[in-house]
Scaffold this motif. Structure first.
Motif, PDB file in Angstrom:
ATOM      1  N   GLY A  89      14.606   8.734  -1.726  1.00 22.41           N
ATOM      2  CA  GLY A  89      13.248   9.092  -2.084  1.00 22.41           C
ATOM      3  C   GLY A  89      12.340   9.053  -0.885  1.00 22.41           C
ATOM      4  N   ASP A  90      11.111   9.505  -1.098  1.00 31.20           N
ATOM      5  CA  ASP A  90      10.139   9.587  -0.014  1.00 31.20           C
ATOM      6  C   ASP A  90       9.107   8.475  -0.085  1.00 31.20           C
ATOM      7  OD1 ASP A  90       8.607  10.295  -2.162  1.00 31.20           O
ATOM      8  OD2 ASP A  90       8.039  12.274  -1.408  1.00 31.20           O
ATOM      9  N   GLY A  91       9.428   7.399  -0.780  1.00 28.39           N
ATOM     10  CA  GLY A  91       8.507   6.278  -0.903  1.00 28.39           C
ATOM     11  C   GLY A  91       7.826   6.221  -2.248  1.00 28.39           C
ATOM     12  N   SER A  92       7.785   7.345  -2.969  1.00 31.14           N
ATOM     13  CA  SER A  92       7.179   7.350  -4.295  1.00 31.14           C
ATOM     14  C   SER A  92       8.004   8.123  -5.306  1.00 31.14           C
ATOM     15  CB  SER A  92       5.763   7.936  -4.234  1.00 31.14           C
ATOM     16  OG  SER A  92       5.797   9.271  -3.757  1.00 31.14           O
ATOM     17  N   ILE A 105       0.861  -1.170   0.000  1.00 29.89           N
ATOM     18  CA  ILE A 105       0.000   0.000   0.000  1.00 29.89           C
ATOM     19  C   ILE A 105       0.899   1.221   0.000  1.00 29.89           C
ATOM     20  CG2 ILE A 105      -1.737   1.276   1.302  1.00 29.89           C
ATOM     21  CD1 ILE A 105      -2.566  -1.404   2.529  1.00 29.89           C
ATOM     22  N   GLN A 106       0.729   2.074  -0.986  1.00 27.37           N
ATOM     23  CA  GLN A 106       1.545   3.276  -1.047  1.00 27.37           C
ATOM     24  C   GLN A 106       1.066   4.274  -0.014  1.00 27.37           C
ATOM     25  OE1 GLN A 106       4.275   3.703  -2.839  1.00 27.37           O
ATOM     26  NE2 GLN A 106       4.031   1.598  -3.545  1.00 27.37           N
ATOM     27  N   ALA A 107       1.983   4.672   0.868  1.00 21.28           N
ATOM     28  CA  ALA A 107       1.608   5.592   1.934  1.00 21.28           C
ATOM     29  C   ALA A 107       1.408   6.984   1.385  1.00 21.28           C
ATOM     30  CB  ALA A 107       2.708   5.610   2.999  1.00 21.28           C
ATOM     31  N   GLU A 108       0.456   7.704   1.931  1.00 23.90           N
ATOM     32  CA  GLU A 108       0.279   9.101   1.583  1.00 23.90           C
ATOM     33  C   GLU A 108       1.370   9.920   2.240  1.00 23.90           C
ATOM     34  OE1 GLU A 108      -3.537  10.249   2.837  1.00 23.90           O
ATOM     35  OE2 GLU A 108      -4.606   8.934   1.468  1.00 23.90           O
ATOM     36  N   ASP A 109       1.735  11.049   1.595  1.00 20.62           N
ATOM     37  CA  ASP A 109       2.731  11.940   2.162  1.00 20.62           C
ATOM     38  C   ASP A 109       2.070  12.758   3.255  1.00 20.62           C
ATOM     39  OD1 ASP A 109       4.676  13.684   2.814  1.00 20.62           O
ATOM     40  OD2 ASP A 109       4.974  14.510   0.799  1.00 20.62           O
ATOM     41  N   LYS A 110       2.397  12.464   4.531  1.00 18.72           N
ATOM     42  CA  LYS A 110       1.812  13.185   5.651  1.00 18.72           C
ATOM     43  C   LYS A 110       2.794  14.173   6.249  1.00 18.72           C
ATOM     44  CE  LYS A 110      -1.246   9.354   6.827  1.00 18.72           C
ATOM     45  NZ  LYS A 110      -1.686   8.423   7.884  1.00 18.72           N
ATOM     46  N   GLU A 163       2.600  -8.100  -9.728  1.00 18.14           N
ATOM     47  CA  GLU A 163       2.413  -7.189  -8.605  1.00 18.14           C
ATOM     48  C   GLU A 163       3.312  -5.975  -8.757  1.00 18.14           C
ATOM     49  OE1 GLU A 163       1.516 -10.899  -5.533  1.00 18.14           O
ATOM     50  OE2 GLU A 163       3.358  -9.738  -5.343  1.00 18.14           O
ATOM     51  N   ALA A 164       2.867  -4.864  -8.209  1.00 22.01           N
ATOM     52  CA  ALA A 164       3.656  -3.637  -8.252  1.00 22.01           C
ATOM     53  C   ALA A 164       4.227  -3.334  -6.878  1.00 22.01           C
ATOM     54  CB  ALA A 164       2.789  -2.468  -8.729  1.00 22.01           C
ATOM     55  N   GLY A 165       5.414  -2.752  -6.854  1.00 24.82           N
ATOM     56  CA  GLY A 165       6.023  -2.331  -5.602  1.00 24.82           C
ATOM     57  C   GLY A 165       7.149  -3.237  -5.167  1.00 24.82           C
ATOM     58  N   LEU A 166       8.135  -2.653  -4.518  1.00 27.38           N
ATOM     59  CA  LEU A 166       9.321  -3.400  -4.112  1.00 27.38           C
ATOM     60  C   LEU A 166       9.225  -3.917  -2.690  1.00 27.38           C
ATOM     61  CD1 LEU A 166      12.152  -4.307  -4.912  1.00 27.38           C
ATOM     62  CD2 LEU A 166      13.021  -2.094  -4.173  1.00 27.38           C
ATOM     63  N   PHE A 167       8.651  -3.113  -1.794  1.00 22.52           N
ATOM     64  CA  PHE A 167       8.604  -3.467  -0.383  1.00 22.52           C
ATOM     65  C   PHE A 167       7.270  -4.114  -0.016  1.00 22.52           C
ATOM     66  CE2 PHE A 167      11.603   0.067  -0.666  1.00 22.52           C
ATOM     67  CZ  PHE A 167      12.702  -0.456   0.004  1.00 22.52           C
ATOM     68  N   ALA A 168       7.306  -4.926   1.037  1.00 25.02           N
ATOM     69  CA  ALA A 168       6.107  -5.602   1.514  1.00 25.02           C
ATOM     70  C   ALA A 168       5.297  -4.702   2.441  1.00 25.02           C
ATOM     71  CB  ALA A 168       6.471  -6.893   2.235  1.00 25.02           C
ATOM     72  N   GLY A 169       5.871  -3.607   2.876  1.00 18.18           N
ATOM     73  CA  GLY A 169       5.170  -2.634   3.707  1.00 18.18           C
ATOM     74  C   GLY A 169       5.470  -1.237   3.199  1.00 18.18           C
ATOM     75  N   ALA A 170       4.664  -0.296   3.624  1.00 19.29           N
ATOM     76  CA  ALA A 170       4.864   1.080   3.180  1.00 19.29           C
ATOM     77  C   ALA A 170       6.136   1.655   3.792  1.00 19.29           C
ATOM     78  CB  ALA A 170       3.663   1.939   3.579  1.00 19.29           C
ATOM     79  N   VAL A 171       6.902   2.377   2.986  1.00 24.91           N
ATOM     80  CA  VAL A 171       8.103   3.048   3.458  1.00 24.91           C
ATOM     81  C   VAL A 171       8.036   4.510   3.059  1.00 24.91           C
ATOM     82  CG1 VAL A 171       9.594   1.007   3.468  1.00 24.91           C
ATOM     83  CG2 VAL A 171       9.361   2.335   1.380  1.00 24.91           C
ATOM     84  N   GLY A 172       8.549   5.371   3.923  1.00 21.26           N
ATOM     85  CA  GLY A 172       8.515   6.801   3.647  1.00 21.26           C
ATOM     86  C   GLY A 172       9.862   7.374   3.310  1.00 21.26           C
ATOM     87  N   VAL A 173      10.934   6.686   3.680  1.00 24.00           N
ATOM     88  CA  VAL A 173      12.292   7.111   3.367  1.00 24.00           C
ATOM     89  C   VAL A 173      12.993   5.925   2.721  1.00 24.00           C
ATOM     90  CG1 VAL A 173      14.483   7.968   4.274  1.00 24.00           C
ATOM     91  CG2 VAL A 173      12.332   8.698   5.328  1.00 24.00           C
ATOM     92  N   LEU A 233      10.880   4.733  -7.833  1.00 29.79           N
ATOM     93  CA  LEU A 233      10.928   6.150  -7.473  1.00 29.79           C
ATOM     94  C   LEU A 233      11.129   6.987  -8.732  1.00 29.79           C
ATOM     95  CD1 LEU A 233      13.301   5.916  -4.377  1.00 29.79           C
ATOM     96  CD2 LEU A 233      10.803   5.940  -4.379  1.00 29.79           C
ATOM     97  N   ILE A 234      10.272   7.978  -8.949  1.00 27.75           N
ATOM     98  CA  ILE A 234      10.337   8.776 -10.168  1.00 27.75           C
ATOM     99  C   ILE A 234      10.644  10.230  -9.869  1.00 27.75           C
ATOM    100  CG2 ILE A 234       8.713   7.234 -11.342  1.00 27.75           C
ATOM    101  CD1 ILE A 234       6.594   9.500 -11.023  1.00 27.75           C
ATOM    102  N   ALA A 235      11.051  10.936 -10.909  1.00 28.11           N
ATOM    103  CA  ALA A 235      11.239  12.384 -10.854  1.00 28.11           C
ATOM    104  C   ALA A 235      11.058  12.914 -12.277  1.00 28.11           C
ATOM    105  CB  ALA A 235      12.620  12.736 -10.305  1.00 28.11           C
ATOM    106  N   TYR A 236      11.022  14.228 -12.409  1.00 32.08           N
ATOM    107  CA  TYR A 236      10.880  14.863 -13.711  1.00 32.08           C
ATOM    108  C   TYR A 236      12.010  15.865 -13.908  1.00 32.08           C
ATOM    109  CZ  TYR A 236       6.194  12.891 -14.038  1.00 32.08           C
ATOM    110  OH  TYR A 236       5.133  12.031 -14.103  1.00 32.08           O
ATOM    111  N   SER A 237      12.449  15.982 -15.155  1.00 27.48           N
ATOM    112  CA  SER A 237      13.515  16.922 -15.464  1.00 27.48           C
ATOM    113  C   SER A 237      13.147  17.723 -16.703  1.00 27.48           C
ATOM    114  CB  SER A 237      14.829  16.172 -15.710  1.00 27.48           C
ATOM    115  OG  SER A 237      15.843  17.065 -16.120  1.00 27.48           O
ATOM    116  N   ASP A 238      13.409  19.045 -16.649  1.00 32.44           N
ATOM    117  CA  ASP A 238      13.249  19.866 -17.849  1.00 32.44           C
ATOM    118  C   ASP A 238      14.569  19.994 -18.590  1.00 32.44           C
ATOM    119  OD1 ASP A 238      14.630  21.485 -16.116  1.00 32.44           O
ATOM    120  OD2 ASP A 238      13.121  23.069 -16.029  1.00 32.44           O
TER     121      ASP A 238
END
Length: 289
Positions: free
Chosen positions: A270-273, A21-26, A217-227, A250-255
């Motif tokens: 990354g922050d989990g996402s 489960i992808q954790a929300e950024d809190k 399945e999607a995702g690397l970890f079996a639990g949500a991680v934030g860092v 983990l993604i990012a965007y570049s111009d």
């Protein structure tokens, strides 16, 4: 950091675990407090217990290693194995709460050349001599670089009954509208709700150019991680500017896509996402981000 990483979700690549489960950024409170955990992904360089990306991680030798092929415990890990570990900060050091072996490819070898083999339609480069023949089943530890894998450890499988496995970054369909991970074609199941940059894990049967998926399945970890700290190579930026560290999710965007070098090994956080650039906040600082 009195509450730093006190509570963590337990979490590296024998059975395929449910998609996380992808954790929300809190905000920084959750990330520093460890409510959604810390993950470290990379290649083991030293033992005692293990060193990954320069981080010393202690563990119980009897801890099972999830998704390992063949089945192993933490005490059986070797330099060259690639792992994803959920850790907690205890007594001033990192302690593993869950370890998954990350295997980009598990399957039969379809071709052998000097310093290179092909598994599930993807080319695998390796530096050390390996006694591998066409038809041998192998489990590949290593890192994706472009559409190929740079192997850090090759395990020749002597037992029978293994299923093929594929773990890597989804970047969209190929020109023939096929689902591909690296150069491996995924057939049998139509992926749902995948976005470019997602880490995808597939188990199934080998085909001539990939894998017939029985589970995806999607995702690397079996639990949500934030860092998260990850080791790998950048993907080529997409037309939108999206790029990722391959195999991380983990993604990012570049111009300035010309600044993204897909040939240099990097360690990013990354922050989990998404990939982030921070250097002095809680776990990010301890991981050297």
């Amino acid at each position: 950091m009195g509450v730093f990483l006190r509570v963590l979700a337990a979490f590296f690549m024998v059975s395929w675990l449910p998609a996380p489960i992808q954790a929300e950024d809190k905000g920084e409170t959750d990330r520093e407090g460890g409510i959604i955990g810390t993950g470290i992904v990379g290649t083991i360089t030293d033992l005692g217990s293990i060193h990954v990306n320069g981080q010393h991680i202690l563990f119980d030798d009897q801890m099972p290693v999830a998704d390992s092929v063949p089945l192993i415990s933490a005490g059986d890990l070797k330099p060259g194995h690639t792992v994803a570990v959920i850790v907690a900060q205890e007594n001033g050091g990192w302690h593993a709460k869950h370890i998954r072996q990350v295997l980009p490819l598990v399957g039969p070898v379809s071709s052998v050349q000097d310093g290179q083999i092909s598994v599930l339609g993807t080319e695998v480069a390796f530096e050390r001599q390996a006694d591998i023949q066409v038809g041998d089943w192998v489990a590949i530890s290593g890192l994706w670089q472009g559409q190929s894998v740079r192997a850090s450890h090759i395990e020749k499988l002597t037992s029978v009954g293994h299923r093929a496995r594929l773990s890597g970054t989804y970047l969209g369909s190929d020109p023939q509208a096929q689902t591909v991970i690296g150069a491996s074609v995924v057939s049998g199941l139509e992926p749902q709700h995948l976005s470019p940059g997602d880490l995808v894990r597939v188990v199934g049967q080998p085909t001539r150019d990939g894998i017939m998926a029985e589970r995806l399945e999607a995702g690397l970890f079996a639990g949500a991680v934030g860092v998260v700290q990850v080791q790998g190579y950048y993907s080529e930026p997409q037309p939108s500017g999206l790029y990722t560290v391959l195999g991380s999710g983990l993604i990012a965007y570049s111009d300035q896509p010309e600044m993204i070098d897909p040939t240099t090994l990097v360690i990013r956080c990354g922050d989990g996402s998404g990939l982030v650039n921070v250097g002095s906040i809680g776990a990010f600082a301890q991981l050297g981000c």
